[in-house]
Design a protein around this motif. Sequence first.
Motif, mmCIF file in Angstrom:
data_model
loop_
_atom_site.group_PDB
_atom_site.id
_atom_site.type_symbol
_atom_site.label_atom_id
_atom_site.label_comp_id
_atom_site.label_asym_id
_atom_site.label_seq_id
_atom_site.Cartn_x
_atom_site.Cartn_y
_atom_site.Cartn_z
ATOM 1 N N MET A 145 0.845 -1.185 0.000
ATOM 2 C CA MET A 145 0.000 0.000 0.000
ATOM 3 C C MET A 145 0.881 1.235 0.000
ATOM 4 S SD MET A 145 -2.899 1.139 2.762
ATOM 5 C CE MET A 145 -3.842 -0.363 2.431
ATOM 6 N N LYS A 146 0.560 2.233 -0.865
ATOM 7 C CA LYS A 146 1.453 3.378 -1.012
ATOM 8 C C LYS A 146 0.666 4.621 -1.392
ATOM 9 C CE LYS A 146 3.971 3.474 -4.729
ATOM 10 N NZ LYS A 146 3.498 4.684 -5.430
ATOM 11 N N ASP A 147 0.949 5.737 -0.702
ATOM 12 C CA ASP A 147 0.489 7.068 -1.083
ATOM 13 C C ASP A 147 1.724 7.896 -1.391
ATOM 14 O OD1 ASP A 147 -2.195 6.446 -0.634
ATOM 15 O OD2 ASP A 147 -2.038 6.939 1.491
ATOM 16 N N SER A 148 1.783 8.462 -2.600
ATOM 17 C CA SER A 148 2.986 9.162 -3.044
ATOM 18 C C SER A 148 2.963 10.628 -2.645
ATOM 19 C CB SER A 148 3.136 9.045 -4.563
ATOM 20 O OG SER A 148 3.351 7.701 -4.940
ATOM 21 N N TYR A 149 4.150 11.146 -2.299
ATOM 22 C CA TYR A 149 4.331 12.557 -1.967
ATOM 23 C C TYR A 149 5.533 13.083 -2.753
ATOM 24 C CZ TYR A 149 1.108 11.806 1.921
ATOM 25 O OH TYR A 149 0.008 11.500 2.672
ATOM 26 N N HIS A 150 5.493 14.380 -3.097
ATOM 27 C CA HIS A 150 6.546 14.975 -3.905
ATOM 28 C C HIS A 150 6.883 16.366 -3.390
ATOM 29 C CE1 HIS A 150 5.806 11.766 -6.861
ATOM 30 N NE2 HIS A 150 4.521 12.036 -6.696
ATOM 31 N N VAL A 151 8.106 16.801 -3.684
ATOM 32 C CA VAL A 151 8.512 18.169 -3.378
ATOM 33 C C VAL A 151 8.001 19.121 -4.446
ATOM 34 C CG1 VAL A 151 10.483 19.709 -3.040
ATOM 35 C CG2 VAL A 151 10.533 17.396 -2.103
ATOM 36 N N LEU A 152 8.144 18.717 -5.714
ATOM 37 C CA LEU A 152 7.676 19.526 -6.836
ATOM 38 C C LEU A 152 6.327 19.013 -7.310
ATOM 39 C CD1 LEU A 152 10.980 19.824 -8.903
ATOM 40 C CD2 LEU A 152 10.088 21.397 -7.180
ATOM 41 N N THR A 153 5.448 19.912 -7.690
ATOM 42 C CA THR A 153 4.147 19.537 -8.227
ATOM 43 C C THR A 153 4.211 19.536 -9.748
ATOM 44 O OG1 THR A 153 3.019 20.544 -6.345
ATOM 45 C CG2 THR A 153 1.701 20.119 -8.320
ATOM 46 N N PRO A 154 3.914 18.402 -10.403
ATOM 47 C CA PRO A 154 3.963 18.355 -11.879
ATOM 48 C C PRO A 154 2.986 19.352 -12.491
ATOM 49 C CG PRO A 154 3.813 16.146 -10.936
ATOM 50 C CD PRO A 154 3.559 17.104 -9.818
ATOM 51 N N SER A 180 17.587 15.681 7.280
ATOM 52 C CA SER A 180 18.758 15.046 6.684
ATOM 53 C C SER A 180 19.372 15.862 5.555
ATOM 54 C CB SER A 180 18.373 13.667 6.129
ATOM 55 O OG SER A 180 17.445 13.830 5.064
ATOM 56 N N GLY A 181 18.625 16.829 5.034
ATOM 57 C CA GLY A 181 19.095 17.599 3.889
ATOM 58 C C GLY A 181 18.732 16.985 2.548
ATOM 59 N N PHE A 182 18.081 15.819 2.561
ATOM 60 C CA PHE A 182 17.737 15.153 1.303
ATOM 61 C C PHE A 182 16.650 15.908 0.526
ATOM 62 C CE2 PHE A 182 19.276 10.515 1.139
ATOM 63 C CZ PHE A 182 20.516 10.880 1.664
ATOM 64 N N THR A 183 15.761 16.585 1.244
ATOM 65 C CA THR A 183 14.688 17.303 0.553
ATOM 66 C C THR A 183 15.258 18.438 -0.280
ATOM 67 O OG1 THR A 183 13.171 16.783 2.346
ATOM 68 C CG2 THR A 183 12.522 18.541 0.852
ATOM 69 N N THR A 184 16.188 19.182 0.273
ATOM 70 C CA THR A 184 16.802 20.293 -0.456
ATOM 71 C C THR A 184 17.740 19.804 -1.544
ATOM 72 O OG1 THR A 184 16.677 21.679 1.526
ATOM 73 C CG2 THR A 184 18.197 22.372 -0.206
ATOM 74 N N GLN A 185 18.564 18.818 -1.211
ATOM 75 C CA GLN A 185 19.600 18.382 -2.144
ATOM 76 C C GLN A 185 19.065 17.495 -3.262
ATOM 77 O OE1 GLN A 185 22.850 16.398 -0.212
ATOM 78 N NE2 GLN A 185 24.101 16.270 -2.062
ATOM 79 N N PHE A 186 18.128 16.595 -2.915
ATOM 80 C CA PHE A 186 17.669 15.616 -3.893
ATOM 81 C C PHE A 186 16.178 15.723 -4.202
ATOM 82 C CE2 PHE A 186 21.126 13.481 -1.451
ATOM 83 C CZ PHE A 186 22.087 13.504 -2.459
ATOM 84 N N LEU A 187 15.480 16.699 -3.629
ATOM 85 C CA LEU A 187 14.033 16.855 -3.814
ATOM 86 C C LEU A 187 13.298 15.572 -3.443
ATOM 87 C CD1 LEU A 187 14.023 18.771 -7.228
ATOM 88 C CD2 LEU A 187 13.943 19.730 -4.910
ATOM 89 N N ASP A 188 13.717 14.990 -2.316
ATOM 90 C CA ASP A 188 13.195 13.676 -1.917
ATOM 91 C C ASP A 188 12.402 13.774 -0.621
ATOM 92 O OD1 ASP A 188 13.158 10.653 -1.868
ATOM 93 O OD2 ASP A 188 14.261 11.059 -0.008
ATOM 94 N N VAL A 189 11.230 13.160 -0.610
ATOM 95 C CA VAL A 189 10.453 12.948 0.614
ATOM 96 C C VAL A 189 9.897 11.529 0.578
ATOM 97 C CG1 VAL A 189 9.838 15.361 1.012
ATOM 98 C CG2 VAL A 189 8.382 13.925 -0.428
ATOM 99 N N ASP A 190 9.631 10.989 1.759
ATOM 100 C CA ASP A 190 9.151 9.612 1.848
ATOM 101 C C ASP A 190 7.667 9.516 1.508
ATOM 102 O OD1 ASP A 190 11.577 8.373 2.768
ATOM 103 O OD2 ASP A 190 11.223 9.328 4.714
#
Length: 239
Positions: free
Chosen positions: A1-10, A197-207
């Motif tokens: 089961m998965k709900d996706s989240y993103h930093v950027l909105t397409p 962790s800095g991953f959101t800024t550096q890699f545009l990553d969220v869980d």
Amino acid sequence: MKDSYHVLTPTSELDLNGSKTYGKMFESWSSQFGFKLMYGFSKHISVVVEPGIYTKKFHYLTNYAWSDTIDMMDFSKEIRFNNNITYFTLPLYLRWDMLKKQFSPYIQAGGFFDFRYKSQKAAYVDGMIDGAVDVNNPDLLTAEVSWNDYVKKHQYGIAGGLGFSYFSKYVVISLEVNYKMALNPLFDDRNRYSDLSGFTTQFLDVDDRIKLGSLNAQLSLMIPISSMVYLKILRRTKY
């Protein structure tokens, strides 16, 4: 089961920037170690506890591509994120042995409760979007950090499996396969966009909000702590 989240909105449904592609179950192998305690109410029905420690691994790919309309330059990168989470686990099963013989198949069902010990996340980055990132290339390992602030401390769920046992005179040898399905999300929703962790800024990553399952196979050796005849574990009373 998965709900996706993103930093950027397409900006459109055709924009795939930041979309995650998760690896398949059998692409991520890990190890486990533990103990097995079994109490038999009869030759058919038993309660089994299997405390131990194991590592859960999974990975996913993301990619980004931009075009500079002023300098007429293109920029792209593909990132593979590897998650490794180590748990202390406490599964509890109700087991049914199908036969009253030395060699007996069985099925079992129950639940589990996991305590997170530690977790890590690593990012591998290359400049070509081709659906693969070489994790064996040390030059592509860009960052590796603790992920404890994002992973929930506890996991719980249902579990079940099947196997077979061989009852010798002094030991019981078992081979089994179990499937565990978590009922609560893996990650803490409160820290998703915290960027600790800095991953959101550096890699545009969220869980994402995910509930993970795992399939494990194990070989066990049990030694009785009392008379096997008295416990009615023996399939034969004479040897």
